[in-house]
Structure formats: structure tokens, C-alpha cells
Design a protein around this motif. Structure first.
Motif, short mmCIF file in Angstrom:
data_model
loop_
_atom_site.label_atom_id
_atom_site.label_comp_id
_atom_site.label_asym_id
_atom_site.label_seq_id
_atom_site.Cartn_x
_atom_site.Cartn_y
_atom_site.Cartn_z
N PRO A 133 38.75 -26.85 -92.93
CA PRO A 133 39.49 -27.85 -92.15
C PRO A 133 39.40 -27.55 -90.66
O PRO A 133 39.20 -26.38 -90.28
CB PRO A 133 40.94 -27.68 -92.63
CG PRO A 133 40.88 -26.84 -93.84
CD PRO A 133 39.63 -26.04 -93.78
N PHE A 135 41.55 -27.22 -88.31
CA PHE A 135 42.45 -26.24 -87.69
C PHE A 135 42.09 -24.82 -88.10
O PHE A 135 42.36 -23.88 -87.34
CB PHE A 135 43.92 -26.55 -88.02
CG PHE A 135 44.20 -26.75 -89.48
CD1 PHE A 135 44.00 -27.98 -90.07
CD2 PHE A 135 44.65 -25.71 -90.26
CE1 PHE A 135 44.25 -28.17 -91.42
CE2 PHE A 135 44.91 -25.89 -91.61
CZ PHE A 135 44.69 -27.13 -92.19
N ALA A 239 40.96 -39.66 -85.91
CA ALA A 239 42.29 -39.23 -86.35
C ALA A 239 42.40 -37.71 -86.36
O ALA A 239 43.43 -37.16 -85.98
CB ALA A 239 42.59 -39.79 -87.74
N VAL A 240 41.32 -37.03 -86.80
CA VAL A 240 41.38 -35.56 -86.91
C VAL A 240 41.50 -34.93 -85.52
O VAL A 240 41.97 -33.79 -85.38
CB VAL A 240 40.14 -35.03 -87.67
CG1 VAL A 240 40.23 -33.53 -87.86
CG2 VAL A 240 40.03 -35.72 -89.02
N ALA A 242 43.62 -35.32 -83.41
CA ALA A 242 45.02 -34.92 -83.20
C ALA A 242 45.22 -33.45 -83.56
O ALA A 242 45.92 -32.72 -82.85
CB ALA A 242 45.95 -35.79 -84.03
N VAL A 243 44.61 -33.03 -84.66
CA VAL A 243 44.77 -31.66 -85.14
C VAL A 243 44.12 -30.69 -84.16
O VAL A 243 44.70 -29.67 -83.78
CB VAL A 243 44.13 -31.52 -86.54
CG1 VAL A 243 44.27 -30.10 -87.04
CG2 VAL A 243 44.74 -32.50 -87.51
N THR A 246 45.95 -30.40 -80.84
CA THR A 246 47.15 -29.57 -80.96
C THR A 246 46.76 -28.09 -81.02
O THR A 246 47.38 -27.26 -80.35
CB THR A 246 47.93 -29.95 -82.23
OG1 THR A 246 48.17 -31.36 -82.19
CG2 THR A 246 49.25 -29.23 -82.31
N ALA A 247 45.72 -27.77 -81.81
CA ALA A 247 45.33 -26.37 -81.97
C ALA A 247 44.88 -25.77 -80.63
O ALA A 247 45.12 -24.60 -80.37
CB ALA A 247 44.22 -26.25 -83.00
N VAL A 258 51.44 -36.79 -82.00
CA VAL A 258 52.20 -35.86 -82.83
C VAL A 258 53.54 -35.52 -82.16
O VAL A 258 54.59 -35.52 -82.80
CB VAL A 258 51.37 -34.59 -83.10
CG1 VAL A 258 52.21 -33.53 -83.80
CG2 VAL A 258 50.15 -34.94 -83.93
#
Lengths: 305, 296
Positions: A133, A135, A239-240, A242-243, A246-247, A258
Motif C-alpha cells: 500500500p 503508506f 484518490a490515493v 490523499a494517503v 498525509t504520509a 482528510v
């Protein structure tokens, strides 16, 4: 079809927020008690006493004029807040798409054309990296390339183009990581399938040079499934992101979405969802246009199988 | 309908029962990679059911004086940012990490299969409405729908899992609809219709069982997707809420350790996710190839 998709998507986004439990007035005031006169002004400004469809109609009209409402936490126009962050996300997704197209398709072509050790090792490596994944890729990349080797900065945006490329390299790799493996695998399979087809075998026996054979007979035909999988995976990056943002503490749309979801800043959630869904639908449209260009049998509006 | 007529009908057309799933023989046919994957999944499932009982220490008991301490006797993987035993938290976290994807797979497969069979059986207007409805649902990426749901209904695994099920459903329905349409034209369906079986009976007793290998294969692959997406939602702080143990939560809460030189807590949780997702991907691919070979 495009317009219908977007219209219905906008309706779903509006309805979801409309159905949210809680009183819209207290959401707007941030939970403070307001005098009756201010409540009346708010009700009037947001058309809160009118029926649901009328409210949706007002909202949609504002959206089409670029007015996405006001963020309750930052007290600023959502459109302004979005336009400040949209380039981070767009740059990140474009960078990652470039990695996927160059390395994913490249790896797939090489593995597909050369059975043997290279092919087997590509299969094993991509089977593993397809399951990583974004993250998890992010923390491993930060650990290896920022903490241990010190080659790239771990967190945050850059200030100019060069430092931006530096700051975006690890996030783009993290974002592309699993998608790249999937594209490589599908490319390899379709190259292999095309190479085994009769017309390619005929071309081989006619003595057509390898370069021409690969370009005209194998790649042209394999281009359709490769375009499909590249389109699907690149669209999913939107969409991914966003992850990954954030990371890596990047100041992008996804990370902001988020934060807004956590603080229940619903106007921001609506606005960003709408922008991301639109981008997602547009990428899919682009793929459809590409089909029509690649394959004369496909007319625009019908999807290639 | 007499029992005799049923028996002749099954004899006349290729017996559907031959194509049903037989778990153990089917698993052996997936090869070594498939069996290793099944073993990994079995271990993860065992941890999900009995993890909290097996955990050697209390997974939620902080002890700040032990924060970031590495592996020492009895504590295989050391301690996390609050001084909790990492190995115990991994075991306890298996439950929410596995249960979420399971719910997503069951919900999306059930709804998707139902819509697919209904559309393929009725064809015409019903099919057109369902197909275009699904096309519109394709406009929502899973993670985005899940974030939207948690913004509206509050952070938590339930809202995220339901949203993901809705986002995955069109992918399920599109594949299964194609298969159901092909199956619908098979002679055994026509034979059953001639005998006067009702549509529901044919679908439930014959059509869906014949599609079962493909449904199982697709569900297996989808479990991997769902695990990645749900872990991402928990990583973002919108899914499982700390202090409850969860693999996605463990990565986000121990991310600072990466920068400070204590990567083990976050990495071990990441490794659990990757191992289980690889297992589901590999097994799913093998089952898919098997189902397609059997369908021809």
C-alpha cells in the motif's frame, strides 16, 4: 454520459452532506449559541428553510459559478483554499503517472519480449510490490532514502521547481509503487499474448526485422489493454494521493480533504470531493478518447472490451 | 415436477454439480504458491479470531518509560511510541484489520451478484437501468467515497466499510453480469425453464452455484483491495480509532519513530498488511485462472 455522471455525482455529494446528522446552524456557527437574528440571516443565506431540491439547485448554481461556499474552520472561500492546493496534488499525480507510464510499461515490454530469468524476476518483484500500500511504501522510502541515506527530504513541500522535484520524488514513487507493478504485469501478459498470435508468427517467418515486428505487430495490438490498465490505475491515484500527501505532510487537496473530514468542515469536503470526482471522470474520458485514436473500430462513446 | 423428470434432465445436460467448488482438491490445484498463500491467510484468520487471547501482554497498556525500546527478552518486536508491546498489538490488531475487509467482500459480492444475476436474467430495460447506474457509481473512487462517508457519519470502521462496499459493487457486478449472461444461454437453463422451474429456483439452485468458483476467486482478490483501502482509511485517522489496535493505525501512530530511528513498530505492522495482501492476490489469481479454465 459525462455530464450525467457529474450531475449525479454532484447530487450524491450534496445529498450525503445534507443527510449528515446534526443541525446545519450549529455546524455553521461551530457549536456556539447564536441570537435569533443571526440564525435568521444564516437560514436566509443558505436557503435552509427551503425544500431539499431547491437547496441543491442553489448549491449547484453557485458551484457552476465557482462558488463552493465558505470553510467554517478557516473562514475563507473554499474555491480559494482549493486553488492554493490543487497544484500540489496535480503535480504529484502527474509525476507518479509519468513513473508508471515509463517504468511500468517499460518493465512490462522487456519482460514480455524476453522470457527467462529477467521475466521471472519481474513477475516475482511485481507480485510483491503490487501488494504494497502507498503508506507502507511511504514509510519505507522515508526510512531508506531520507533517514539512512539522506538523499531526499522526508516531509513537506518545496519552494521552487528544483526543490519541488526533490520534495515530490519520494511521494511520487510511493504513489506509483503498486500501480506500476500492476501496469507492468498487464503489459507483460498482453505482449506475451500478442507475440503468440498467428499473424506475428507469420511476420516472423516472412523475415520482418525484430524492431518493426515489435512496433507494428505486437505493440500496436497490445496498446489497448495497456491503455485500459494505465487509465484505471492513474485515475485511482487521484484518490490515493490523499494517503501519500498525509504520509509526507504535503499541502495538497487530499490531505486537506482528510483534515476537513476530521473537523467536519463539510463545505470543504463537498468542494474537494467534487473536484476529485471531476478529475477522475475526466481521466476516464481521456482514456476513451485514446481508445478511439488507437483502434479505428472503436467509436467514441463505446468502451473497448 | 416429478423426481424422475429431474433426474433425466440432469443426465441430459452436462451435470452442473461437477463444476461446483470442492475446497481441498481445488486448493491443491493452485500449486505451491497458492497453498503457501492459503497458509498465510489461515494464520492471519487464526490471529484475527484468537489474537486477543494469544497476546502475551496487554496490547493497550501504555508504559511511557518503555517507549521506543527495541526487542528485549519476551518482547519479540519491542515497544511502540507509548511503550506498549508491539507483538501483542499486532495480534490484537489482526481482528479489526481482517474483519473490515471481510465485511466489505461479503456486502459488495452479495449486492453485486444479486444485481448482476437480476440484470442478466431480465435483460432489456432492467439490464439497461442497472448497467447505467453502475457506470455512474464508477465515478466514485473507493477511498474518496469512504472519506466522504466518515466526514458525514463520523470516523469509524462501519461507515468506511459500507462506503467501500458500495464503491466495489460495480466492479463485481460488471464481471458477474457478463458471466451470468453467458450462462443464461446454456442449454441446461433452457431445459429447466421448459420443465417449469421458477426463475428464482433456477438462479438460486443452478445459476449462482455454477458461478460460485468465479465469485470465490473475485472475492479473494477483492479482500486484498479492501484490506489496503481500509488500512489506508485507518492510517488517515478516519477508520479504526486509537487506542484500539489495528495495523493501519499502528503505522500512523508510530510514523514518528521512522524519523527518530525506531522503525520497527511501524514496519512490522506494514509487513503484516503486505504479507496478507500478497497471499490474497496470489491465491485469488490462481483461483481466477482455475475458474476460467473450468468455465470453458
Amino acid at each position: 454520459m459525462l455530464a450525467a455522471s457529474l450531475l449525479i455525482a454532484s447530487f450524491v455529494i450534496f445529498a450525503a452532506v445534507y443527510l449528515a446528522p446534526g443541525n446545519p446552524i450549529s455546524a455553521l456557527s461551530g457549536g456556539r449559541a447564536l441570537p435569533a437574528s443571526s440564525i435568521r440571516i444564516l437560514e436566509q443565506r443558505y436557503h435552509l428553510n427551503e425544500p431539499f431540491l431547491a437547496q441543491y439547485w442553489y448549491w449547484l448554481g453557485n458551484v457552476l459559478h465557482g462558488n463552493l461556499g465558505i470553510s467554517i474552520t478557516l473562514r475563507e472561500n473554499v474555491s480559494t483554499l482549493i486553488s492554493q492546493r490543487v497544484w500540489t496534488t496535480a503535480g504529484l499525480v502527474l509525476y507518479a503517472s509519468l513513473l508508471i507510464l515509463v517504468f511500468g510499461i517499460g518493465m512490462g515490454i522487456v519482460a514480455g519480449l524476453r522470457p527467462g530469468f529477467l521475466d521471472t524476476s519481474t513477475l516475482v518483484v511485481t507480485a510483491i510490490s503490487a501488494a504494497v500500500p502507498a503508506f507502507v511504501a511511504a514509510i519505507v522510502l522515508i526510512l531508506v532514502f531520507s533517514v539512512k541515506l539522506g538523499w531526499f527530504p522526508a516531509l513537506g513541500n518545496g519552494t521552487d521547481f528544483v526543490s519541488n522535484v526533490q520534495h515530490f520524488t519520494l511521494p511520487a514513487i510511493a504513489l506509483a509503487f503498486s500501480a506500476l507493478a500492476i501496469v507492468a504485469r498487464v503489459t507483460r501478459t498482453s505482449i506475451r499474448e500478442e507475440s503468440d498470435r498467428e499473424h506475428v508468427q507469420t511476420a516472423v517467418s516472412r523475415g520482418i526485422p525484430a524492431r518493426q515486428l515489435i512496433r507494428r505487430h505486437i505493440l500496436r495490438n497490445a496498446a489497448i489493454p495497456i491503455t485500459t490498465i494505465s487509465g484505471i490505475t492513474i485515475a485511482s491515484l487521484i484518490a490515493v494521493a490523499a494517503v501519500v500527501e498525509t504520509a509526507f505532510s504535503l499541502n495538497g487537496l487530499g490531505a486537506y480533504l482528510v483534515q476537513a473530514a476530521e473537523s467536519k468542515d463539510l463545505a470543504v469536503v463537498q468542494g474537494i470531493s467534487l473536484v476529485l470526482v471531476t478529475a477522475f471522470v475526466l481521466v476516464n474520458l481521456l482514456v476513451d478518447v485514446l481508445y478511439a485514436l488507437l483502434d479505428p473500430r472503436v467509436t467514441l462513446g463505446s468502451r473497448a472490451q | 415436477m416429478s423426481a424422475g423428470a429431474g433426474a433425466t434432465a440432469t443426465a441430459a445436460v452436462a451435470t452442473p454439480s461437477l463444476r461446483r467448488v470442492r475446497p481441498l482438491t481445488g486448493l491443491r490445484a493452485t500449486g505451491i504458491a497458492g497453498m503457501v498463500s492459503a497458509a498465510v491467510i489461515a494464520v492471519a484468520t487464526f490471529a484475527a479470531i484468537f489474537g486477543p487471547l494469544l497476546a502475551p501482554y496487554n496490547p493497550n497498556l501504555p508504559n511511557l518509560s518503555l517507549a521506543w525500546v527495541g526487542p528485549v527478552g519476551g518482547h519479540l518486536l519491542g515497544f511502540d511510541f507509548q511503550g506498549r508491546d508491539v507483538f501483542s498489538r499486532l495480534l490484537a490488531g489482526a481482528q479489526s484489520s481482517m474483519l473490515g475487509p471481510l465485511a466489505v467482500v461479503i456486502l459488495s459480492m452479495a449486492a453485486g451478484a444479486l444485481l448482476a444475476v437480476f440484470a442478466a436474467w431480465r435483460r432489456g430495460a432492467a439490464d439497461a437501468v442497472i448497467s447505467s447506474g453502475l457506470d455512474i457509481l464508477f465515478a466514485f473512487p473507493g477511498i474518496l467515497l469512504a472519506v466522504l462517508a466518515t466526514a458525514v457519519f463520523g470516523a469509524g470502521l462501519t461507515a468506511a466499510a459500507i462506503a467501500l462496499s458500495i464503491a466495489y459493487m460495480p466492479y463485481v457486478a460488471r464481471v458477474l453480469r457478463g458471466v451470468a449472461l453467458r450462462e443464461r444461454t446454456q442449454p441446461y437453463i433452457a431445459a429447466l425453464e421448459v420443465q417449469g422451474s421458477s426463475a428464482t429456483v433456477i438462479c438460486v439452485r443452478h445459476l449462482i452455484p455454477n458461478m460460485l468458483p468465479l465469485i470465490v476467486a473475485q472475492g479473494t482478490i477483492m479482500f486484498g483491495w479492501a484490506m489496503v483501502d481500509l488500512a489506508a482509511i485507518s492510517f488517515l485517522g478516519l477508520g479504526v480509532q486509537p487506542p484500539q489496535a489495528n495495523w493501519g493505525v499502528m503505522i500512523s501512530e508510530n510514523q514518528t519513530g521512522i524519523l527518530q530511528g525506531y522503525p520497527l513498530p511501524a514496519l512490522s505492522a506494514g509487513l503484516c498488511i503486505v504479507a496478507v495482501v500478497i497471499a490474497f492476490n496470489v491465491l485469488g489469481e490462481r483461483l481466477f485462472a482455475q475458474a476460467q479454465a473450468a468455465g470453458r
